[in-house]
Every structure is written in structure tokens, then in C-alpha cells.
Design a protein around this motif. Structure first.
Motif, short mmCIF file in Angstrom:
data_model
loop_
_atom_site.label_atom_id
_atom_site.label_comp_id
_atom_site.label_asym_id
_atom_site.label_seq_id
_atom_site.Cartn_x
_atom_site.Cartn_y
_atom_site.Cartn_z
N SER A 150 0.84 -1.20 0.00
CA SER A 150 0.00 0.00 0.00
C SER A 150 0.88 1.25 0.00
N LEU A 151 1.99 1.22 0.73
CA LEU A 151 2.92 2.35 0.71
C LEU A 151 3.53 2.52 -0.68
N LEU A 152 3.86 1.39 -1.33
CA LEU A 152 4.40 1.44 -2.69
C LEU A 152 3.42 2.11 -3.65
N LEU A 154 1.12 4.27 -2.87
CA LEU A 154 1.05 5.70 -2.56
C LEU A 154 2.23 6.44 -3.20
N VAL A 155 3.43 5.86 -3.05
CA VAL A 155 4.63 6.49 -3.62
C VAL A 155 4.51 6.58 -5.14
N ALA A 156 4.00 5.50 -5.78
CA ALA A 156 3.84 5.51 -7.23
C ALA A 156 2.86 6.58 -7.67
N VAL A 158 2.05 9.47 -6.06
CA VAL A 158 2.65 10.80 -5.92
C VAL A 158 3.72 11.02 -7.00
N GLY A 159 4.53 9.97 -7.25
CA GLY A 159 5.55 10.08 -8.27
C GLY A 159 4.98 10.32 -9.65
N ALA B 71 1.31 -0.03 -9.98
CA ALA B 71 2.29 1.02 -9.72
C ALA B 71 3.16 1.26 -10.94
N ILE B 75 3.52 4.86 -13.06
CA ILE B 75 4.81 5.53 -13.24
C ILE B 75 5.23 5.54 -14.70
#
Lengths: 168, 100
Positions: A150-152, A154-156, A158-159, B71, B75
Motif C-alpha cells: 500500500s505504501l508502494l 502511494l509512492v507511485a 505521488v511520483g 504502480a 509511473i
């Protein structure tokens, strides 16, 4: 010739046909549409493997969310068809040769797999692959990896916003 | 009952088709779609072994693969948009700044 084998053959054939269409379609839109149908047929194969929950997630997340993202980007960039039909360069021939080599190695390896149960799957419990049993495993044994994923995400997220926006 | 080897052979074929697309296609978006094909082949392998062994760990791994694929798509498509904005092309052959 039982019904399961027939279903598997049909789904496998349709999956491979759709995957071929993804690779060889000329416009990216056609590739994306073929990829959606590939995901649907793969979901059918997952159901044959008693992975109902993963099949549902496949249709909802893959064929739904991710492919909508792909189609949105294709529409945004407004790409036409490829201007030239690709000519066989050295790099492409090397790519084809590498693919054939990998396929040969994989097939030989899989055919030599130790057939512990005669190649036929064991009889699983009735709760195998249901959402309840999966939730039990995820939220007890795999809780930390789940939170890390889930953190991954979120980072993806925002990135992606930071990379794609035109100016700060 | 379908033998597990059939599922594994299908996954191998699907993975090789995805790898072929990644190696020969020029459009970066289609290259991403072929990466999704390869991830799905990996998922199919996980689920086949989970079915063979009768435990749920393969299903959990498939969930994680799907999350990582989401993800990666976010990206990757953002990078494609940024590259298209600065160069006007999504063909991987046109993006060779780092080769020189």
C-alpha cells in the motif's frame, strides 16, 4: 475428453490469439483492446485453477482500472498508426532468436518437472481460493508485505503526479 | 482434471510472447502492454503452483504482482507523457540521449 480440458483449451487458445494481436496490431488502441480481452480470458483460466478471488481482482483492477489508464494515455497523446511497418533489423532478429531460445529452454524444463502427483493437482480444501481464506492469510501472516505494497502504491501515485505535471 | 504442466506451458508461451513484444516493438505504450503480458504469465505460474500444492501463498503473491503492475503502469505512463511532451514522440528508437 472432459469439460474442464475443453474449457482450458478454448481459454488458452483465445488467450494466445489475443496476446498475438497485442503484439502485432498496428495501432496502440487495437493493442489495448486485445490486451483487455487477454485479461478476460486469463481470468477464465484463473477460475479453472480455483483462484476465484484473483480472477475477480484481475477483471476489476487489470481489465478495469489499469486498461482505462492505458486508453486514457493513448487518447491523450492522440497517436496514429505506426508510420512504417517494421523492417527486420539486426536487433529485431536477435530479439526473435532470444525469444525462441527462452521458449525452448522453458518448455524443456517444464516437461522435465518432477510429476509428484502425476501432474494432476491435489484435491484442495473447499475454502481454497475463497476471499475469506485469502483475507485470513493476508491479514495475519502477510500483513507487513500488504502494508508495504500500500505504501508502494502511494509512492507511485505521488511520483506519477510529479513526473506528469507540466509545471510546479 | 487438467495437468498443471499445461498451465505452466501456457504461462511460458505467454511470457515469451510478451518478451518478443518488448524486444521488437517501437511504440513505448505497446512495450508497456507487453510487460503486462509478462506479469500475467508470472501470475499464472504462481496460481498453477498454488493449485498444485493446495496452499494460498501463490494467490497472495499474485495479489502483490497485480499491485506492483498497477504502480508500474502509473509511473511508466507518466514517464511516457513527460517524454512525449518534451520530444514529441513515443518511439523508443527516438529516445537515445543516454547512448551518447
Amino acid at each position: 475428453m472432459n469439460i474442464e480440458l475443453i474449457l482450458f483449451g478454448a481459454f488458452a487458445l483465445l488467450t494466445l490469439l489475443s496476446a498475438g494481436l497485442v503484439i502485432f496490431a498496428r495501432s496502440p488502441i487495437n493493442s489495448a483492446m486485445a490486451l483487455v480481452s487477454t485479461f478476460f480470458f486469463l481470468a477464465g483460466i484463473y477460475v479453472l485453477l480455483w483462484a476465484h478471488t484473483v480472477a475477480v481482482v484481475q477483471v476489476l483492477v487489470y481489465a478495469g482500472a489499469i486498461m482505462v489508464l492505458f486508453l486514457f494515455v493513448i487518447m491523450l497523446l492522440n497517436l496514429g498508426e505506426s508510420p512504417t511497418r517494421g523492417r527486420p533489423t539486426l536487433a529485431r532478429l536477435a530479439g526473435g532468436a532470444a525469444t525462441v531460445g527462452l521458449l525452448a529452454v522453458l518448455v524443456i524444463t517444464l516437461l522435465k518437472l518432477p510429476q509428484t502427483t502425476g501432474g494432476v493437482p491435489v484435491e484442495a480444501q473447499a475454502t481454497f481460493g475463497t476471499m475469506a481464506s485469502l483475507g485470513q492469510v493476508i491479514f495475519t501472516q502477510w500483513l507487513f508485505p500488504f502494508e508495504a505494497v500500500s505504501l508502494l502504491l502511494l509512492v507511485a501515485m505521488v511520483g506519477a503526479v510529479v513526473v506528469a505535471k507540466s509545471r510546479i | 482434471m487438467v495437468p498443471i504442466t499445461y498451465y505452466l506451458l501456457l504461462a511460458a508461451a505467454l511470457f515469451c510472447m510478451g518478451m518478443f513484444g518488448v524486444l521488437v516493438r517501437r511504440n513505448a505504450l505497446v512495450v508497456f502492454m507487453c510487460v503486462e503480458l509478462m506479469l500475467n504469465a508470472a501470475n499464472l505460474t504462481f496460481l498453477s503452483f498454488a493449485r498444485m500444492r493446495g496452499d494460498s501463498i501463490g494467490h497472495v503473491s499474485a495479489f502483490f504482482v497485480i499491485a506492483v503492475a498497477a504502480a508500474e503502469a502509473a509511473i511508466g505512463l507518466a514517464i511516457v507523457i513527460a517524454v512525449f511532451r518534451s520530444r514529441g514522440s513515443v518511439l523508443v528508437e527516438d529516445i537515445r540521449t543516454m547512448k551518447h
